[in-house]
Motif scaffolding. Structure first.
Motif, PDB file in Angstrom:
ATOM      1  N   VAL A 161     -52.374 -87.633 -20.204  1.00 10.29           N
ATOM      2  CA  VAL A 161     -51.549 -86.554 -20.756  1.00 10.29           C
ATOM      3  C   VAL A 161     -50.166 -86.683 -20.133  1.00 10.29           C
ATOM      4  O   VAL A 161     -50.020 -86.624 -18.911  1.00 10.29           O
ATOM      5  N   GLN A 162     -49.158 -86.850 -20.987  1.00 12.18           N
ATOM      6  CA  GLN A 162     -47.791 -87.040 -20.492  1.00 12.18           C
ATOM      7  C   GLN A 162     -46.800 -86.766 -21.612  1.00 12.18           C
ATOM      8  O   GLN A 162     -47.146 -86.834 -22.790  1.00 12.18           O
ATOM      9  N   ILE A 163     -45.578 -86.429 -21.236  1.00 16.00           N
ATOM     10  CA  ILE A 163     -44.547 -86.263 -22.260  1.00 16.00           C
ATOM     11  C   ILE A 163     -43.709 -87.541 -22.320  1.00 16.00           C
ATOM     12  O   ILE A 163     -43.630 -88.289 -21.343  1.00 16.00           O
ATOM     13  N   MET A 188     -54.786 -85.613 -11.408  1.00 15.65           N
ATOM     14  CA  MET A 188     -53.404 -86.077 -11.403  1.00 15.65           C
ATOM     15  C   MET A 188     -53.435 -87.611 -11.268  1.00 15.65           C
ATOM     16  O   MET A 188     -54.495 -88.214 -11.216  1.00 15.65           O
ATOM     17  N   ASP A 189     -52.258 -88.230 -11.189  1.00 18.28           N
ATOM     18  CA  ASP A 189     -52.168 -89.654 -10.844  1.00 18.28           C
ATOM     19  C   ASP A 189     -52.400 -89.730  -9.332  1.00 18.28           C
ATOM     20  O   ASP A 189     -51.464 -89.817  -8.546  1.00 18.28           O
ATOM     21  N   SER A 190     -53.671 -89.641  -8.925  1.00 19.94           N
ATOM     22  CA  SER A 190     -53.992 -89.524  -7.499  1.00 19.94           C
ATOM     23  C   SER A 190     -55.377 -90.089  -7.223  1.00 19.94           C
ATOM     24  O   SER A 190     -56.043 -90.602  -8.126  1.00 19.94           O
ATOM     25  N   SER A 191     -55.828 -89.948  -5.982  1.00 21.02           N
ATOM     26  CA  SER A 191     -57.095 -90.564  -5.572  1.00 21.02           C
ATOM     27  C   SER A 191     -58.290 -90.024  -6.351  1.00 21.02           C
ATOM     28  O   SER A 191     -59.281 -90.731  -6.529  1.00 21.02           O
ATOM     29  N   PRO A 213     -65.438 -90.865 -16.815  1.00 17.59           N
ATOM     30  CA  PRO A 213     -64.166 -90.839 -17.544  1.00 17.59           C
ATOM     31  C   PRO A 213     -63.219 -89.768 -16.995  1.00 17.59           C
ATOM     32  O   PRO A 213     -63.671 -88.719 -16.512  1.00 17.59           O
ATOM     33  N   VAL A 214     -61.923 -90.061 -17.070  1.00 13.61           N
ATOM     34  CA  VAL A 214     -60.901 -89.177 -16.501  1.00 13.61           C
ATOM     35  C   VAL A 214     -59.840 -88.831 -17.547  1.00 13.61           C
ATOM     36  O   VAL A 214     -59.347 -89.705 -18.255  1.00 13.61           O
ATOM     37  N   ILE A 215     -59.507 -87.541 -17.603  1.00 14.61           N
ATOM     38  CA  ILE A 215     -58.284 -87.113 -18.280  1.00 14.61           C
ATOM     39  C   ILE A 215     -57.256 -86.965 -17.170  1.00 14.61           C
ATOM     40  O   ILE A 215     -57.444 -86.164 -16.240  1.00 14.61           O
ATOM     41  N   SER A 216     -56.201 -87.768 -17.207  1.00 19.88           N
ATOM     42  CA  SER A 216     -55.211 -87.758 -16.122  1.00 19.88           C
ATOM     43  C   SER A 216     -53.874 -87.210 -16.612  1.00 19.88           C
ATOM     44  O   SER A 216     -53.501 -87.400 -17.765  1.00 19.88           O
ATOM     45  N   VAL A 217     -53.167 -86.521 -15.711  1.00 15.73           N
ATOM     46  CA  VAL A 217     -51.899 -85.859 -16.033  1.00 15.73           C
ATOM     47  C   VAL A 217     -50.784 -86.560 -15.251  1.00 15.73           C
ATOM     48  O   VAL A 217     -50.861 -86.691 -14.023  1.00 15.73           O
ATOM     49  N   TRP A 218     -49.742 -86.986 -15.983  1.00 17.28           N
ATOM     50  CA  TRP A 218     -48.695 -87.819 -15.385  1.00 17.28           C
ATOM     51  C   TRP A 218     -47.328 -87.146 -15.497  1.00 17.28           C
ATOM     52  O   TRP A 218     -46.962 -86.644 -16.555  1.00 17.28           O
ATOM     53  N   PRO A 230     -43.518 -87.803 -13.017  1.00 18.68           N
ATOM     54  CA  PRO A 230     -42.480 -88.826 -12.828  1.00 18.68           C
ATOM     55  C   PRO A 230     -43.034 -90.247 -12.745  1.00 18.68           C
ATOM     56  O   PRO A 230     -42.288 -91.210 -12.841  1.00 18.68           O
ATOM     57  N   THR A 231     -44.355 -90.383 -12.547  1.00 19.12           N
ATOM     58  CA  THR A 231     -44.985 -91.708 -12.567  1.00 19.12           C
ATOM     59  C   THR A 231     -45.504 -91.987 -13.978  1.00 19.12           C
ATOM     60  O   THR A 231     -45.436 -91.124 -14.851  1.00 19.12           O
ATOM     61  N   HIS A 232     -46.035 -93.187 -14.192  1.00 19.07           N
ATOM     62  CA  HIS A 232     -46.460 -93.571 -15.542  1.00 19.07           C
ATOM     63  C   HIS A 232     -47.569 -94.623 -15.448  1.00 19.07           C
ATOM     64  O   HIS A 232     -47.522 -95.495 -14.567  1.00 19.07           O
ATOM     65  N   PRO A 233     -48.556 -94.555 -16.357  1.00 21.88           N
ATOM     66  CA  PRO A 233     -49.612 -95.581 -16.328  1.00 21.88           C
ATOM     67  C   PRO A 233     -49.096 -97.004 -16.514  1.00 21.88           C
ATOM     68  O   PRO A 233     -49.764 -97.957 -16.103  1.00 21.88           O
TER      69      PRO A 233
END
Length: 343
Positions: free
Chosen positions: A300-302, A261-264, A275-280, A282-285
């Motif tokens: 990964v985000q909508i 996730m968008d986490s530690s 390398p990381v596949i991250s899922v977002w 209500p937050t955003h890169p």
């Protein structure tokens, strides 16, 4: 600035992911300024992030006991004063770090503080007249503090792999040629967490394809969820509650990929060069918290006009009946992981 007498006290007390990002920056700083000493002030739990950094001494803050309240912070100042630092880099800018750095300012020590960009973050997350654009990355905001202190610092934004020796308990699991995927499905705020039922579908699919899966991060509740997944799916292992942070970092350093996730978990993998596949949700890169050296294309985000509506993920999604996390299909995540592993 390369005098061996130079010493910088760096303040960043929490949160876990932010402190891991500081470690990524300090690793680059000490490589470029090998004569400058760093005193890193943070919580004891985060010390393992800094053990391999050249010319760095770790000093623990104990905010609930020894360093509680203004008297405790003055005690911390007295402890830190012994280092005879030439400057203070406040990478936190909260009440505690401001108090400590103010004591130093009174004694004539140069202080520089992070610019968190609060106004532009507010513009990025508001619903009306949203200003949707990438903001300065947090790691560059950290680096700016050292630049303001007079140091040159160029961040590579590259992952630096450095596999550590595996703990004995898991070493045999890494003796196969199968892909090793870390899964860090939890976060401090529930709104940043991909729904457990959907995450289970991701795990089922990745397990079926023959990957070794390692679930990281959390307390007793999360441990039970991870144990349940490990019991149901082949080659799925729960690490929660079984390893300390040093051991977890060693395991992460040997992974092929992390799903987070968008986490530690994302920032720990970044620190270890994975390398990381991250899922977002209500937050955003765009807010600047993407893991160091990670690529936006691996997020990964909508896309929705109300995203992002939160910087830290402590507010629910505003995308309508279904949250932005719910709108992400498990197969989308699986496809992204396979694309990265086979790319």
């Amino acid at each position: 600035m390369t005098s061996s007498k130079e010493k910088i006290i760096v303040l960043r007390f929490s949160a876990m992911g932010d402190v891991a990002m500081v470690a990524s920056v300090l690793r680059e700083f000490t490589a470029q300024h090998p004569e400058t000493e760093i005193v890193m002030v943070s919580r004891t739990a985060f010390k393992p992030f800094f053990t391999s950094i050249h010319n760095l001494k770790f000093h623990a803050i104990e905010p609930k006991t020894t360093h509680k309240g203004l008297v405790g912070l003055y005690r911390l100042y007295k402890e830190l004063k012994q280092y005879k630092a030439s400057s203070i880099a406040d990478l936190h800018d909260n009440i505690r770090s401001r108090a400590v750095s103010s004591f130093f300012r009174i004694s004539g020590i140069k202080i520089k503080r992070i610019n968190k960009g609060r106004a532009e973050k507010k513009a990025l997350t508001r619903t009306e007249q949203k200003v949707f654009k990438p903001l300065r990355q947090t790691v560059e905001r950290y680096a700016d503090v050292f630049r303001e202190l007079g140091y040159t610092l160029k961040l590579s934004h590259q992952l630096q792999r450095n596999p550590q020796t595996l703990p004995e308990k898991v070493a045999n699991l890494f003796n196969t040629t199968t892909k090793k995927i870390g899964i860090s499905p939890f976060a401090q705020h529930i709104y940043k967490v991909y729904p457990y039922d959907k995450m289970e579908q991701v795990i089922a699919s990745l397990s079926e394809k023959g990957n070794q899966l390692f679930v990281f991060g959390g307390g007793e509740v999360e441990k039970n969820i991870a144990e349940n997944w490990a019991g149901k799916y082949h080659n799925t292992h729960n690490l929660i509650g079984n390893f300390n942070l040093t051991e977890e970092l060693a395991i992460i350093s040997n992974l092929d990929l992390m799903l987070s996730m968008d986490s530690s978990g994302m920032h720990m993998a970044s620190l270890m060069g994975v390398p990381v596949i991250s899922v977002w949700g209500p937050t955003h890169p765009y807010a600047g918290f993407l893991g160091y050296g990670q690529a936006e294309k691996d997020c990964v985000q909508i896309h929705h006009p109300n995203r992002p509506n939160s910087i830290y993920g402590n507010k629910p999604c505003l995308c309508g009946v279904e949250s932005c996390m719910d709108l992400i299909q498990p197969q989308t995540i699986v496809n992204k992981i396979e694309e990265k592993l086979n790319g």
